[in-house]
Design an enzyme around this catalytic site. Structure first.
Site, PDB file in Angstrom:
ATOM      1  N   ARG A 174      80.810  46.497  33.526  1.00 60.41           N
ATOM      2  CA  ARG A 174      81.426  47.820  33.329  1.00 60.41           C
ATOM      3  C   ARG A 174      82.069  48.368  34.611  1.00 60.41           C
ATOM      4  O   ARG A 174      82.632  49.450  34.608  1.00 60.41           O
ATOM      5  CB  ARG A 174      80.391  48.803  32.755  1.00 60.41           C
ATOM      6  CG  ARG A 174      79.098  48.871  33.512  1.00 60.41           C
ATOM      7  CD  ARG A 174      78.030  49.642  32.747  1.00 60.41           C
ATOM      8  NE  ARG A 174      76.718  49.540  33.364  1.00 60.41           N
ATOM      9  CZ  ARG A 174      75.846  48.577  33.139  1.00 60.41           C
ATOM     10  NH1 ARG A 174      76.149  47.597  32.304  1.00 60.41           N
ATOM     11  NH2 ARG A 174      74.668  48.564  33.743  1.00 60.41           N
ATOM     12  N   LYS A 180      71.631  41.322  19.848  1.00 59.93           N
ATOM     13  CA  LYS A 180      72.382  40.054  19.911  1.00 59.93           C
ATOM     14  C   LYS A 180      71.514  38.913  19.390  1.00 59.93           C
ATOM     15  O   LYS A 180      71.980  38.049  18.650  1.00 59.93           O
ATOM     16  CB  LYS A 180      72.755  39.736  21.369  1.00 59.93           C
ATOM     17  CG  LYS A 180      73.829  40.600  21.971  1.00 59.93           C
ATOM     18  CD  LYS A 180      74.160  40.083  23.375  1.00 59.93           C
ATOM     19  CE  LYS A 180      74.970  41.091  24.164  1.00 59.93           C
ATOM     20  NZ  LYS A 180      75.150  40.718  25.568  1.00 59.93           N
TER      21      LYS A 180
END
Ligand code: F6P
Length: 500
Positions: free
Chosen positions: A236, A464
């Site tokens: 990020r 995930k």
């Protein structure tokens, strides 16, 4: 009270010790003595010593035992910075040269499909969008498409307007294991194949930006088409690396460097400005104080600039993925962590959720982000720009000062609703870079105030992992679902045989 700084229009791009942006915290609802306590609190937390560790490549990402050295990526003064005794600047400069030369190589390309998600998407998407809306003299005609969602409709809408022969594909993934990105990349390759483009030609059209070149090559990307970055760059925080390549390809290498220069100017401000005038620290302390004293759970980020439409999206990942945690550095639960970040541009926001922000029982602080210069040169643009500013200033005052009598609750504005004003002198690559770096450093300071590690994201892993057997079950009729949660198993059955 902070002294109002005059807006400046003549900003040097380097050796700039003060901030390129204007910040006014008059309406933050914090008294002088509270500010003093907050600065003392920051001292107790050793924020300025820890700031040094951020910039000098110390392993501040403790859980992953590595630095968080995104500031090196915009260190255009090229002062050496060491990771494990190796100066990282020469490799960063190599990538700058690679980006510069690809700007020439991409001449004639009609479409670029940038495939990535999260940190490999939000940053470059925001910057390209912000600059695209301007009457930018260096902008070329290449169309840059950002593909992130694994929803095939996202891809379909891009392919509809893309010329296959003259397209280049950039696969952006730090890990190069991200399912959505790889699936989208394969889908785009299948599309090129369906257009009759030979595999040998396709491989020349594909580029990768990654910290895992081996996996990229294994995927089929030619070594010379790989732009590296490194594990000490958080996803990020990666727009300053080659992840920002589309900015250079669309607006020129100089614009990309201006973007880095703006961030570096903010780095210098953060590094050298004393606590009282240090903008990232002030913003962090103000929000922390509001969380502690007003039970604040969310913050609105409202750019009074349509071109910064995507800024709140980018900031959502930055702040919430960095600081949305329960575990502190010491392993114990922290008392506060990231609030919910949300926002859309003003004045649209005024006609949407501002009702709640003015009169709801919950206090939601607002950061107003405005741009001093008008953002277009259309006929009457000044009138519109003044209207935009008038609204921004009026809303800020209304939140702070309120109006009316609590005995008539429906028409009562309580006031005392904290907000800040941040102003960019103009909307360009330099100041967008400075704005993004301002909030990166705010996030860093907030993480230290909360007492947590801002640079990992273990919370994203469970979903995930669970998706793997679920996807298998959706794909196959014979897959045993008894090991799945019964609710999920039932939903899978329903997905296969829906009864609407
Ligand atoms: O959502 C988890 C995450 O790891 C983010 O931190 C990151 O920005 C995103 O996925 C994409 O990761 P990558 O660049 O490795 O594909």
């Amino acid at each position: 009270m902070v002294k109002m700084k005059e807006l400046r229009h003549d900003l040097p791009h380097s050796h700039y010790m003060d901030s390129p942006l204007f910040l006014d915290t008059h309406f933050s609802q914090i008294t002088d003595s509270q500010w003093e306590n907050l600065f003392q609190f920051a001292k107790d937390k050793a924020i300025f010593q820890k700031r040094e560790n951020l910039f000098t490549g110390k392993k501040i990402n403790l859980s992953e035992n590595r630095p968080a050295l995104h500031t090196a990526l915009r260190n255009i003064s090229r002062k050496p910075i060491y990771v494990n005794n190796v100066d990282v600047m020469p490799m960063i400069e190599d990538v700058w040269r690679q980006i510069d030369s690809s700007c020439n190589q991409f001449v004639g390309v009609t479409d670029i499909i940038h495939i990535g998600i999260g940190g490999s998407d939000f940053g470059p998407r925001l910057v390209c969008d912000a600059l695209n809306n301007l009457n930018h003299s260096k902008k070329n005609h290449t169309r840059v498409h950002f593909l992130s969602n694994v929803d095939s409709a996202d891809l379909a809408s891009i392919l509809e307007k893309t010329e296959s022969e003259s397209t280049r594909i950039i696969i952006v993934s730090k890990a190069f294991t991200t399912v959505e990105t790889l699936l989208n990349a394969k889908a785009v390759m299948a599309w090129l194949d369906s257009k009759g483009i030979k595999p040998s030609q396709v491989s020349k059209m594909i580029y990768a930006i990654t910290a895992n070149p081996k996996l990229a090559m294994h995927f089929g990307v030619l070594e010379e088409n790989i732009f590296p970055f490194w594990d000490w760059v958080g996803g990020r925080f990666s727009v300053w690396s080659a992840v920002g390549l589309p900015i250079a390809l669309k607006f020129g290498f100089d614009t990309y460097m201006e973007f880095l220069a703006g961030a570096q100017a903010m780095d210098q401000h953060f590094l050298h400005s004393p606590d009282v005038t240090n903008q990232p620290l002030r913003l962090a302390l103000a929000l922390y104080h509001q969380q502690k004293t007003l039970n604040v759970k969310s913050q609105a980020i409202i750019p009074y600039a349509q071109s910064l439409n995507l800024f709140p999206h980018w900031l959502q990942q930055l702040e919430m993925e960095s600081n949305g945690k329960t575990a502190g550095i010491d392993g114990n639960a922290v008392p506060f962590s990231s609030p919910v970040i949300f926002g859309i541009p003003g004045t649209n926001a005024q006609h949407s959720f501002f009702q709640m922000l003015h009169q709801g029982p919950e206090i939601i602080p607002v950061d107003f982000i405005a741009v001093h210069e008008s953002m277009s040169d259309l006929f009457h643009h000044q009138n519109q720009h003044q209207q935009l500013w008038a609204n921004c200033l009026a809303q800020s005052e209304a939140f702070a000062m309120g109006q009316g009598d609590p005995s008539n609750l429906n028409h009562y504005y309580s006031g005392k609703r904290p907000n800040n004003l941040i102003v960019l002198p103009r909307l360009d690559a330099f100041h967008v870079g400075a704005l993004m770096a301002l909030y990166e450093h705010r996030t860093f300071c907030l993480g230290l105030l909360y007492g947590l590690n801002s640079f990992d994201q273990p919370g994203v892993e469970l979903g995930k992992k669970l998706a793997i057997p679920i996807e298998e079950a959706l794909r196959s009729d014979s897959k045993d679902v008894s090991n799945l949660h019964p609710v999920t198993a039932q939903r899978i059955q329903w997905f296969k045989n829906p009864n609407f």
